[in-house]
Design a protein around this motif. Structure first.
Motif, PDB file in Angstrom:
ATOM      1  N   SER A 126       0.840  -1.208   0.000  1.00  0.00           N
ATOM      2  CA  SER A 126       0.000   0.000   0.000  1.00  0.00           C
ATOM      3  C   SER A 126       0.875   1.258   0.000  1.00  0.00           C
ATOM      4  O   SER A 126       0.486   2.264   0.578  1.00  0.00           O
ATOM      5  CB  SER A 126      -0.903   0.011   1.241  1.00  0.00           C
ATOM      6  N   HIS A 185      -6.936   3.657   0.061  1.00  0.00           N
ATOM      7  CA  HIS A 185      -6.404   2.424   0.677  1.00  0.00           C
ATOM      8  C   HIS A 185      -7.303   1.984   1.821  1.00  0.00           C
ATOM      9  O   HIS A 185      -7.631   0.809   1.964  1.00  0.00           O
ATOM     10  CB  HIS A 185      -4.986   2.657   1.217  1.00  0.00           C
ATOM     11  N   ILE A 242      -8.756  -1.714   1.416  1.00  0.00           N
ATOM     12  CA  ILE A 242      -7.814  -2.748   1.878  1.00  0.00           C
ATOM     13  C   ILE A 242      -8.525  -4.032   2.353  1.00  0.00           C
ATOM     14  O   ILE A 242      -8.127  -5.136   1.975  1.00  0.00           O
ATOM     15  CB  ILE A 242      -6.813  -2.190   2.926  1.00  0.00           C
ATOM     16  N   THR A 247      -3.727  -0.691  -4.034  1.00  0.00           N
ATOM     17  CA  THR A 247      -3.996  -1.454  -2.821  1.00  0.00           C
ATOM     18  C   THR A 247      -3.925  -2.911  -3.252  1.00  0.00           C
ATOM     19  O   THR A 247      -4.764  -3.367  -4.024  1.00  0.00           O
ATOM     20  CB  THR A 247      -5.404  -1.143  -2.280  1.00  0.00           C
TER      21      THR A 247
END
Ligand code: KG4
Ligand code: ZN
Length: 335
Positions: free
Chosen positions: A8, A52, A56, A13
């Motif tokens: 990241s 992100h 994620i 991501t």
């Protein structure tokens, strides 16, 4: 053992699931934020961090699902500790550490550049140092010798822009969308590489350093001294000439480093290592000089989770894993 690799550091991501013995990628999905940054002509750190944060968990779940495993099968988590953008790195590190704690497994920090170099190792896991490495990405351009035990010797690096940055910034001046590297390669493949002689800074100097900022200025002057119609009509030839200049500098300095070190193995990594022209030029030289040349597969050249897990697996094999505070957050990897 099964490893999770989380990346990241910039605008992707990414998460991968890898098996370590024998090393095998079970899944490697990513979410690219390019569309979100395109509007601004480059990566906006705050937007990257937020994206992100939003993606994620989704990407980690996707990686686990595509690998046909469950979270409880994971034995360790590797994550990018640096170098990279502060906010994005923090999101990845916090998520990795939280998940590892929850699962009762260890987590390890990985240097992003070591990750890039480990991408080529994934296709050649028997490869052992010493070898010369060329890292060419959006943020770095480095010639480094990798010695045993992850000891590195820096031979040269860029004094200003990185090679990928040169592609992207020159592309922007030519009116191409961000990131321009892959597109310049595509357009340039159909162009005349001798259409315009862009400068090759430091090419003949007896050292391993690079400089690309003068190239950017010369593209700016070129754009200013020609009409937009001329640029449009000749975009393939201009991209071919620009790509030729960047690749010529990279190849010349790599040859300088090979001669200096007398090493017979060269490993290349980073987003720009996906470039077909760079690959064929290096291949031609290495074949002539009987040098073993290793690249990542093109898909593993740019940022991904598999390279992060791969770097940790390499270190695990040598009992040299690191926790986050031990990862040097920027190059040079050695003092
Ligand atoms: O390694 P990477 O994904 O991210 C960083 O760590 O920076 O590299 C991204 C860089 C961008 O500058 C992009 O334009 C460049 O790699 N790139 C390419 C190609 N594919 C990606 N440059 C030239 N030719 C390509 N085919
Ligand atoms: Zn990268």
């Amino acid at each position: 053992m099964i490893w999770l690799g989380i990346e990241s550091s910039c605008d992707e991501t990414a998460c991968a699931v890898l098996e370590d013995n024998p090393v095998k990628i079970l899944s490697n999905p990513l979410y690219s934020q390019i569309e979100e940054h395109n509007l601004y002509g480059g990566v906006v750190p705050e937007i990257a961090a937020r994206a992100h944060l939003q993606k994620i968990a989704v990407i980690v779940q996707k990686a686990v699902k595509e690998a046909h495993i469950s979270l409880n099968d994971i034995g360790a988590i590797a994550f990018t500790a640096g170098p990279g953008l502060m906010g994005p790195l923090l999101v990845g590190a916090s998520f990795a550490k939280g998940l590892a704690k929850d699962l009762g497994i260890p987590s390890y920090g990985v240097n992003h550049l070591e990750g890039h170099l480990s991408a080529a190792w994934l296709s050649n896991p028997n490869l052992k140092p010493p070898f010369l490495t060329l890292t060419v990405s959006g943020g770095h351009t480095e010639l480094v010798v990798e010695n045993a035990n992850f000891e590195y010797t820096l031979l040269g690096r860029t004094r200003d822009d990185a090679a990928g940055e040169a592609f992207d910034k020159c592309g922007k001046l030519l009116g191409l969308p961000y990131p321009a590297g892959a597109l310049i390669g595509k357009l340039g493949a159909n162009g005349n590489r001798k259409f315009h002689a862009f400068p090759r800074a430091l090419k003949h100097d007896d050292h391993g350093d690079f400089s690309f900022s003068g190239l950017k200025t010369s593209v700016l002057r070129y754009v200013e001294s020609n009409t937009p119609e001329f640029i449009q009509e000749n975009i393939n030839d201009i991209c071919a000439s620009l790509e030729e200049a960047i690749v010529d500098i990279l190849v010349s300095k790599t040859i300088w480093a090979l001669k200096k070190t007398q090493l017979k193995t060269l490993l290349v990594g980073g987003g720009v290592s996906a470039n077909t022209h760079l690959r064929s030029k290096l291949k031609a030289y290495c074949e002539r000089k009987q040098i073993n040349l290793y690249f990542p597969t093109p898909a593993l050249s740019t940022d991904n989770g598999a390279m992060i897990a791969a770097a940790a697996i390499r270190r695990a094999q040598e009992h040299a894993l690191l926790n986050i505070s031990e990862v040097k957050p920027w190059m040079p990897l050695a003092p």
